[in-house]
Design a protein around this motif. Sequence first.
Motif, PDB file in Angstrom:
ATOM      1  N   MET A  54       0.829  -1.204   0.000  1.00  0.00           N
ATOM      2  CA  MET A  54       0.000   0.000   0.000  1.00  0.00           C
ATOM      3  C   MET A  54       0.865   1.256   0.000  1.00  0.00           C
ATOM      4  SD  MET A  54      -2.703  -1.340   2.863  1.00  0.00           S
ATOM      5  CE  MET A  54      -3.651   0.174   3.100  1.00  0.00           C
ATOM      6  N   ARG A  55       1.870   1.266   0.880  1.00  0.00           N
ATOM      7  CA  ARG A  55       2.745   2.431   1.000  1.00  0.00           C
ATOM      8  C   ARG A  55       3.602   2.619  -0.263  1.00  0.00           C
ATOM      9  NH1 ARG A  55       3.887   4.673   5.931  1.00  0.00           N
ATOM     10  NH2 ARG A  55       6.069   4.997   5.350  1.00  0.00           N
ATOM     11  N   TYR A  56       4.000   1.523  -0.886  1.00  0.00           N
ATOM     12  CA  TYR A  56       4.835   1.600  -2.087  1.00  0.00           C
ATOM     13  C   TYR A  56       4.177   2.473  -3.155  1.00  0.00           C
ATOM     14  CZ  TYR A  56       7.283   0.179  -6.345  1.00  0.00           C
ATOM     15  OH  TYR A  56       7.986   0.179  -7.525  1.00  0.00           O
ATOM     16  N   SER A  57       2.895   2.247  -3.398  1.00  0.00           N
ATOM     17  CA  SER A  57       2.202   3.020  -4.431  1.00  0.00           C
ATOM     18  C   SER A  57       1.688   4.357  -3.906  1.00  0.00           C
ATOM     19  CB  SER A  57       1.039   2.200  -5.000  1.00  0.00           C
ATOM     20  OG  SER A  57       1.518   1.085  -5.712  1.00  0.00           O
ATOM     21  N   LEU A  58       1.217   4.368  -2.667  1.00  0.00           N
ATOM     22  CA  LEU A  58       0.646   5.594  -2.101  1.00  0.00           C
ATOM     23  C   LEU A  58       1.700   6.681  -1.948  1.00  0.00           C
ATOM     24  CD1 LEU A  58      -2.011   6.761  -0.937  1.00  0.00           C
ATOM     25  CD2 LEU A  58      -1.260   5.956   1.301  1.00  0.00           C
ATOM     26  N   LEU A  59       2.922   6.292  -1.626  1.00  0.00           N
ATOM     27  CA  LEU A  59       3.991   7.264  -1.359  1.00  0.00           C
ATOM     28  C   LEU A  59       5.005   7.341  -2.504  1.00  0.00           C
ATOM     29  CD1 LEU A  59       4.638   6.377   2.394  1.00  0.00           C
ATOM     30  CD2 LEU A  59       3.096   8.108   1.457  1.00  0.00           C
ATOM     31  N   ASP A  94       0.485  -2.618 -17.416  1.00  0.00           N
ATOM     32  CA  ASP A  94       1.590  -1.661 -17.477  1.00  0.00           C
ATOM     33  C   ASP A  94       2.694  -2.036 -16.506  1.00  0.00           C
ATOM     34  OD1 ASP A  94       2.791   0.613 -18.588  1.00  0.00           O
ATOM     35  OD2 ASP A  94       0.884   1.693 -18.544  1.00  0.00           O
ATOM     36  N   ASP A  95       3.938  -1.752 -16.906  1.00  0.00           N
ATOM     37  CA  ASP A  95       5.106  -2.116 -16.100  1.00  0.00           C
ATOM     38  C   ASP A  95       5.624  -0.965 -15.255  1.00  0.00           C
ATOM     39  OD1 ASP A  95       4.953  -4.595 -17.243  1.00  0.00           O
ATOM     40  OD2 ASP A  95       6.576  -4.254 -18.694  1.00  0.00           O
ATOM     41  N   PHE A  96       5.267   0.285 -15.617  1.00  0.00           N
ATOM     42  CA  PHE A  96       5.790   1.442 -14.901  1.00  0.00           C
ATOM     43  C   PHE A  96       4.687   2.427 -14.539  1.00  0.00           C
ATOM     44  CE2 PHE A  96       9.409  -0.207 -17.229  1.00  0.00           C
ATOM     45  CZ  PHE A  96      10.395  -0.221 -16.243  1.00  0.00           C
ATOM     46  N   ARG A  97       4.860   3.042 -13.391  1.00  0.00           N
ATOM     47  CA  ARG A  97       3.916   4.058 -12.913  1.00  0.00           C
ATOM     48  C   ARG A  97       4.725   5.048 -12.062  1.00  0.00           C
ATOM     49  NH1 ARG A  97      -1.000   5.952 -14.152  1.00  0.00           N
ATOM     50  NH2 ARG A  97      -1.748   3.817 -14.440  1.00  0.00           N
ATOM     51  N   ARG A  98       4.602   6.310 -12.362  1.00  0.00           N
ATOM     52  CA  ARG A  98       5.350   7.358 -11.643  1.00  0.00           C
ATOM     53  C   ARG A  98       6.855   7.078 -11.656  1.00  0.00           C
ATOM     54  NH1 ARG A  98       0.913   7.882  -6.694  1.00  0.00           N
ATOM     55  NH2 ARG A  98      -0.478   9.332  -7.780  1.00  0.00           N
ATOM     56  N   GLY A  99       7.311   6.526 -12.781  1.00  0.00           N
ATOM     57  CA  GLY A  99       8.735   6.284 -12.973  1.00  0.00           C
ATOM     58  C   GLY A  99       9.285   5.081 -12.234  1.00  0.00           C
ATOM     59  N   LYS A 100       8.421   4.281 -11.632  1.00  0.00           N
ATOM     60  CA  LYS A 100       8.858   3.104 -10.870  1.00  0.00           C
ATOM     61  C   LYS A 100       8.102   1.871 -11.367  1.00  0.00           C
ATOM     62  CE  LYS A 100       9.196   3.658  -6.389  1.00  0.00           C
ATOM     63  NZ  LYS A 100       8.817   3.988  -4.994  1.00  0.00           N
ATOM     64  N   PRO A 101       8.631   0.667 -11.112  1.00  0.00           N
ATOM     65  CA  PRO A 101       7.877  -0.543 -11.482  1.00  0.00           C
ATOM     66  C   PRO A 101       6.504  -0.540 -10.810  1.00  0.00           C
ATOM     67  CG  PRO A 101      10.121  -1.106 -10.890  1.00  0.00           C
ATOM     68  CD  PRO A 101       9.949   0.338 -10.536  1.00  0.00           C
ATOM     69  N   VAL A 107       6.380  -5.586  -8.430  1.00  0.00           N
ATOM     70  CA  VAL A 107       7.207  -5.673  -7.221  1.00  0.00           C
ATOM     71  C   VAL A 107       6.661  -6.713  -6.247  1.00  0.00           C
ATOM     72  CG1 VAL A 107       8.084  -4.391  -5.218  1.00  0.00           C
ATOM     73  CG2 VAL A 107       7.911  -3.263  -7.456  1.00  0.00           C
ATOM     74  N   TYR A 108       5.339  -6.716  -6.049  1.00  0.00           N
ATOM     75  CA  TYR A 108       4.740  -7.554  -5.000  1.00  0.00           C
ATOM     76  C   TYR A 108       3.927  -8.738  -5.523  1.00  0.00           C
ATOM     77  CZ  TYR A 108       6.093  -3.793  -1.863  1.00  0.00           C
ATOM     78  OH  TYR A 108       6.818  -2.867  -1.157  1.00  0.00           O
ATOM     79  N   GLY A 109       3.720  -8.803  -6.838  1.00  0.00           N
ATOM     80  CA  GLY A 109       2.895  -9.871  -7.402  1.00  0.00           C
ATOM     81  C   GLY A 109       1.448  -9.415  -7.538  1.00  0.00           C
ATOM     82  N   GLU A 110       0.735 -10.055  -8.442  1.00  0.00           N
ATOM     83  CA  GLU A 110      -0.655  -9.667  -8.716  1.00  0.00           C
ATOM     84  C   GLU A 110      -1.561  -9.843  -7.500  1.00  0.00           C
ATOM     85  OE1 GLU A 110      -2.446 -11.031 -12.433  1.00  0.00           O
ATOM     86  OE2 GLU A 110      -0.417 -11.565 -13.103  1.00  0.00           O
ATOM     87  N   ASP A 111      -1.361 -10.932  -6.767  1.00  0.00           N
ATOM     88  CA  ASP A 111      -2.247 -11.202  -5.631  1.00  0.00           C
ATOM     89  C   ASP A 111      -2.164 -10.107  -4.573  1.00  0.00           C
ATOM     90  OD1 ASP A 111       0.379 -11.911  -5.019  1.00  0.00           O
ATOM     91  OD2 ASP A 111      -0.126 -13.916  -4.253  1.00  0.00           O
ATOM     92  N   VAL A 112      -0.936  -9.731  -4.214  1.00  0.00           N
ATOM     93  CA  VAL A 112      -0.753  -8.691  -3.201  1.00  0.00           C
ATOM     94  C   VAL A 112      -1.221  -7.340  -3.732  1.00  0.00           C
ATOM     95  CG1 VAL A 112       0.942  -7.442  -1.794  1.00  0.00           C
ATOM     96  CG2 VAL A 112       1.132  -9.923  -2.079  1.00  0.00           C
TER      97      VAL A 112
END
Length: 289
Positions: free
Chosen positions: A28-33, A84-91, A96-101
């Motif tokens: 959650m924090r990975y994408s939110l921040l 998509d493989d990238f969002r906001r310049g990051k994977p 990073v965490y897999g589809e399930d997570v």
Amino acid sequence: MKERATLVNEALDKSVPLQYPEIINESMRYSLLAGGKRVRPCLCLAACEAVGGNIAQAMPTACAMEMLHTMSLIHDDLPSMDNDDFRRGKPTNHKVYGEDVAILAGDALLCLAFEYICRETRGVAPERIVRVVCEVGKATGAEGLVAGQIVDIKSEGMAEQVGLETLQYIHEHKTAALLEASVVCGALVGGAGEPDVERLRKYARCIGLAFQVVDDILDITQSSEVLGKTAGKDLLSDKTTYPSLLGIERSKEVAQQLIADAKEQLSCYDPAKVAPLLGLATYIGARTN
């Protein structure tokens, strides 16, 4: 934008503490921040101030808007959606965490958004908080973001059959609905009366649609490095866009007219009072990523 984004980022950092099970909170924090312009929270705070409210009252709702936006990005990037493989310049999250997570992280952010509004908002009448929750639910669900997303998905590969009316529906629901909710909810939390709420709603609808028209233009005029996500995806997936229907120059004119119409809704206010909203409208029309 920078000043407000800093305040929003600080609040978002506190909103999702690392606790057991750590993996879901990390995701959650990975994408939110991960950065981003924080347009929706900034609109929420600016609308609250414009009607005489205090941004501290609106901050939980502003954070919730970014949680919902982030949820939509996590899910939108999944292989079963835009892949998509990238969002906001990051994977992207699922890389990073897999589809399930990633799916569960999006679900968790969706739930947290509503909880956060109700739990953290202070000094606002309960009936206004209820209205905010209803507004956010409508903007996110089958009458809002989800509706736009499903029509968008079902329109892929059908560029020749999708006309301007359907395209506008997609943009108004997939993108503009949450931008509209950000403004309206900020106004509600700030104590706005109905005339102000409706004027600000019209303002938000215009900038919301303009935001997506500009996005369509940027997808084919900017590089992946500048955008922070894969450029040219719309063209590759045979999606109907404003440039594909109207051309780039006419699309730019449409965006600028929408920005002008948005600003017109604010003409009855003290310019100093609505300066952030006017500035955000200009920013949305002129952004390059």
